[in-house]
Design a protein around this motif. Structure first.
Motif: not given
Length: 294
Positions: A18-33, A96-97, A284-294
């Motif tokens: 797989l071709s994979v792109h990555r950045a940031g720190q903290g809890k892993p969050l995988i984005l699938l197109h 991961a999220h 962003l306004d929808a998903v950020l609070p959801h994943f921050r709750e972990a």
């Protein structure tokens, strides 16, 4: 073609790369197109998410720069979910999220059902489960989602028709599913990458095989999960567009409540199917609070 600020690599998993792109720190969050896109569909939201999370953005098998194996069975979402589990193993991630859009959301919920111990919180953008979507079809939805039956036809008929003007087919598909019915919400770099897929016989075949699997294996596996009483354990956020496909199925949030114990959701105004590119701040306004709750 990596999103600015994300580092690109290739990762071996489940017999492919797989071709994979990555950045940031903290809890892993995988984005699938989803279809007919690749990792670039996250370019307006991934940098902001990377301010709070370890953001990992693969191209699904058959898309972008990932390997594109032959055959329909290998594009069953159960198999594609194994790609993501293998990716997590390769990166040393126990959990991961997961946030998925379109076909990537179908991989996401299958991952949550088949590998519940690997998913912390789940986000679904712009789909209802495969079997439920098929069951909701009427004439209007069949016309809007014609690609579900067109792409699933036996090879090589849809491939030959698309490759007669692959970039044109991609442009038509993208524009027709947006709220504004045009391409203005997509960056030049994103459009270039999406059009390139439409001109590549291997990618076009993979996209068709993705839908062939959806019409057969995925539908059957969903039915088996329902019959077995399988439920998604992860807290689930469902985000859909007022002008997208799930909105045409009646009660899309209610559909997800049949599949998961903990479900919340919201509809996005002024958006078509490609919410991350059409209304990125609302996403962003929808998903950020959801994943921050972990």
């Amino acid at each position: 073609m990596a999103i600015e600020g994300l580092a690109a690599s290739r990762v071996s998993t489940n017999g492919i790369e797989l071709s994979v792109h990555r950045a940031g720190q903290g809890k892993p969050l995988i984005l699938l197109h989803g279809f007919p896109q690749n990792h670039r569909c996250w370019e307006k939201v991934a940098p902001r998410l990377a301010e709070e999370f370890d953001v990992i953005v693969p191209d699904l098998r058959g898309y972008g720069d990932s390997d594109a194996p032959e055959g329909a069975a290998v594009y069953a979402k159960r198999e594609m979910a194994k790609d993501i589990v293998g990716l997590m193993d390769a990166l040393g991630l126990d959990r991961a999220h997961i946030l998925g859009h379109d076909r990537g959301a179908r991989v996401s919920y299958r991952l949550a059902l088949d590998h519940p111990a690997r998913v912390d919180r789940l986000g679904i953008i712009e789909i209802v489960p495969t079997g439920d979507f098929w069951a909701a079809w009427d004439a209007d939805l069949a016309l809007a989602a014609y690609h579900w039956t067109f792409l699933a036809q036996a090879a090589p008929m849809p491939e030959r028709m698309i490759l007669a003007d692959g970039p044109g087919y991609i442009d038509f598909t993208l524009a027709s599913w947006t709220h504004g019915k045009d391409l203005s919400v997509f960056s030049d770099a994103a459009l270039e990458s999406y059009r390139a897929q439409g001109a590549d016989p291997a990618r076009v075949a993979a996209m068709c095989n993705d839908y062939r699997a959806g019409a057969t294996l995925d539908r059957r596996i969903d039915a088996e999960s329902r019959a077995s009483g399988d439920r998604i354990a992860a807290p689930l956020l469902f985000v859909w567009a007022e002008g997208g496909f799930p909105a045409r199925t009646g009660d899309p949030l209610g559909v997800w409540r049949d599949w998961a114990a903990d479900v919340r959701g919201c509809a996005l105004a002024n958006s078509g199917h490609f919410a991350m590119e059409e209304v990125p701040q609302a996403v962003l306004d929808a998903v950020l609070p959801h994943f921050r709750e972990a």
